[in-house]
Scaffold this motif. Sequence first.
Motif, PDB file in Angstrom:
ATOM      1  N   MET A 168      40.995  33.330  71.300  1.00  0.00           N
ATOM      2  CA  MET A 168      41.451  34.651  70.868  1.00  0.00           C
ATOM      3  C   MET A 168      42.948  34.726  70.567  1.00  0.00           C
ATOM      4  SD  MET A 168      39.318  36.948  70.143  1.00  0.00           S
ATOM      5  CE  MET A 168      40.510  38.301  70.138  1.00  0.00           C
ATOM      6  N   PRO A 169      43.835  34.150  71.403  1.00  0.00           N
ATOM      7  CA  PRO A 169      45.272  34.233  71.055  1.00  0.00           C
ATOM      8  C   PRO A 169      45.587  33.600  69.698  1.00  0.00           C
ATOM      9  CG  PRO A 169      45.007  33.579  73.341  1.00  0.00           C
ATOM     10  CD  PRO A 169      43.640  33.540  72.725  1.00  0.00           C
ATOM     11  N   TRP A 188      44.275  35.890  66.980  1.00  0.00           N
ATOM     12  CA  TRP A 188      45.140  37.063  66.834  1.00  0.00           C
ATOM     13  C   TRP A 188      46.442  36.698  66.114  1.00  0.00           C
ATOM     14  CZ3 TRP A 188      44.447  41.988  66.837  1.00  0.00           C
ATOM     15  CH2 TRP A 188      45.554  42.840  66.932  1.00  0.00           C
ATOM     16  N   SER A 229      45.634  36.475  62.510  1.00  0.00           N
ATOM     17  CA  SER A 229      45.384  37.812  61.983  1.00  0.00           C
ATOM     18  C   SER A 229      46.686  38.561  61.719  1.00  0.00           C
ATOM     19  CB  SER A 229      44.510  38.600  62.964  1.00  0.00           C
ATOM     20  OG  SER A 229      44.352  39.936  62.556  1.00  0.00           O
ATOM     21  N   VAL A 230      47.618  38.515  62.676  1.00  0.00           N
ATOM     22  CA  VAL A 230      48.900  39.196  62.500  1.00  0.00           C
ATOM     23  C   VAL A 230      49.690  38.591  61.348  1.00  0.00           C
ATOM     24  CG1 VAL A 230      51.121  39.705  63.610  1.00  0.00           C
ATOM     25  CG2 VAL A 230      48.991  39.933  64.898  1.00  0.00           C
ATOM     26  N   LEU A 286      43.227  48.151  67.420  1.00  0.00           N
ATOM     27  CA  LEU A 286      43.258  46.704  67.256  1.00  0.00           C
ATOM     28  C   LEU A 286      42.143  46.269  66.311  1.00  0.00           C
ATOM     29  CD1 LEU A 286      43.843  45.555  70.949  1.00  0.00           C
ATOM     30  CD2 LEU A 286      45.543  45.915  69.153  1.00  0.00           C
ATOM     31  N   SER A 287      42.500  45.416  65.369  1.00  0.00           N
ATOM     32  CA  SER A 287      41.519  44.890  64.424  1.00  0.00           C
ATOM     33  C   SER A 287      41.949  43.502  63.985  1.00  0.00           C
ATOM     34  CB  SER A 287      41.395  45.816  63.204  1.00  0.00           C
ATOM     35  OG  SER A 287      40.531  45.243  62.238  1.00  0.00           O
ATOM     36  N   LEU A 288      41.017  42.545  64.053  1.00  0.00           N
ATOM     37  CA  LEU A 288      41.334  41.186  63.629  1.00  0.00           C
ATOM     38  C   LEU A 288      41.373  41.051  62.113  1.00  0.00           C
ATOM     39  CD1 LEU A 288      39.299  38.899  66.082  1.00  0.00           C
ATOM     40  CD2 LEU A 288      41.780  39.103  65.905  1.00  0.00           C
TER      41      LEU A 288
END
Length: 283
Positions: A30-31, A34, A37-38, A51-53
């Motif tokens: 997940m990290p 994320w 995604s960012v 929050l949204s990926l």
Amino acid sequence: MAPSLHRPQRLVADLPRLVLLGLLGLLFLMPYLWMVSVSLKPMDEVWRATLSLIPETLAIDKNYGRVFREVPIGRYLLNGVIVCAGILAFQLVFAIPAGYALAKLNFRGRDTLFAFVMLGLLIPAQVPAIPLYIAFAGTGLLNSYAALIAPSTISVFAIFMFRQFFRAMPDEMIQAARMDGLGEWSIVWRIVLPNAWPAATAFAIFSVVAHWNDLFWPLIAVSGKGELATPALGVIYFRTEEAGDDFGALMAAATLTTLPLVAAFLLAQRRFVEGITMTGLKG
């Protein structure tokens, strides 16, 4: 026919374990997801309360383009390859003969020497940092590849790992090579090394990941925003001087610096698992 009948039953029996492993894998992943995604989002989406990926608007050109325009990211990645390859080469050259000697040669003080190797695993990298800095400063080797590579050329973890791997190798193979007239050095490089590639690959993953992500020693050995910055140090430079609070560009830089590690692990994962399995923890 019988094995095919039992296959659905095995799948049903393994389903809870597979689900648990899948959830744990997703948790650890997940990290990284994320971060990617960012790196694709514009700033207004990064700071949203929800929050949204999946980004609503892609900002690839803005975030990744800023990284390539404002910092020499290619140079940082090249420095990482040079430093990690140099460290790994020296570590293998020293660790393979040392591990072979501790595993297959009988000499006085072998167990005592191995005890010192185990003690070396307990010493953190921060302990010898000041003496090393003084030594490199006195010899004028700071801000050089030598300063980045030399302190890590001998790895006690590599010696321990290869020693464990070589202990699992059959003694009959070593004895047969000696009866054929091979010396110990020839046995190491012509017999032992070709059989040690799984362990070497597993250790290479550990070594490259550790030194690619290392920030402590490069921050000491390299001063200023020079051309010798490693990937981790390059991201710090980008964060403090260029990106500011632009976390999309910062995550783009972090994604670019970690992408080679992900690719290397995916290419070597089979050998990595094989090496870890075969090394074991024999006493």
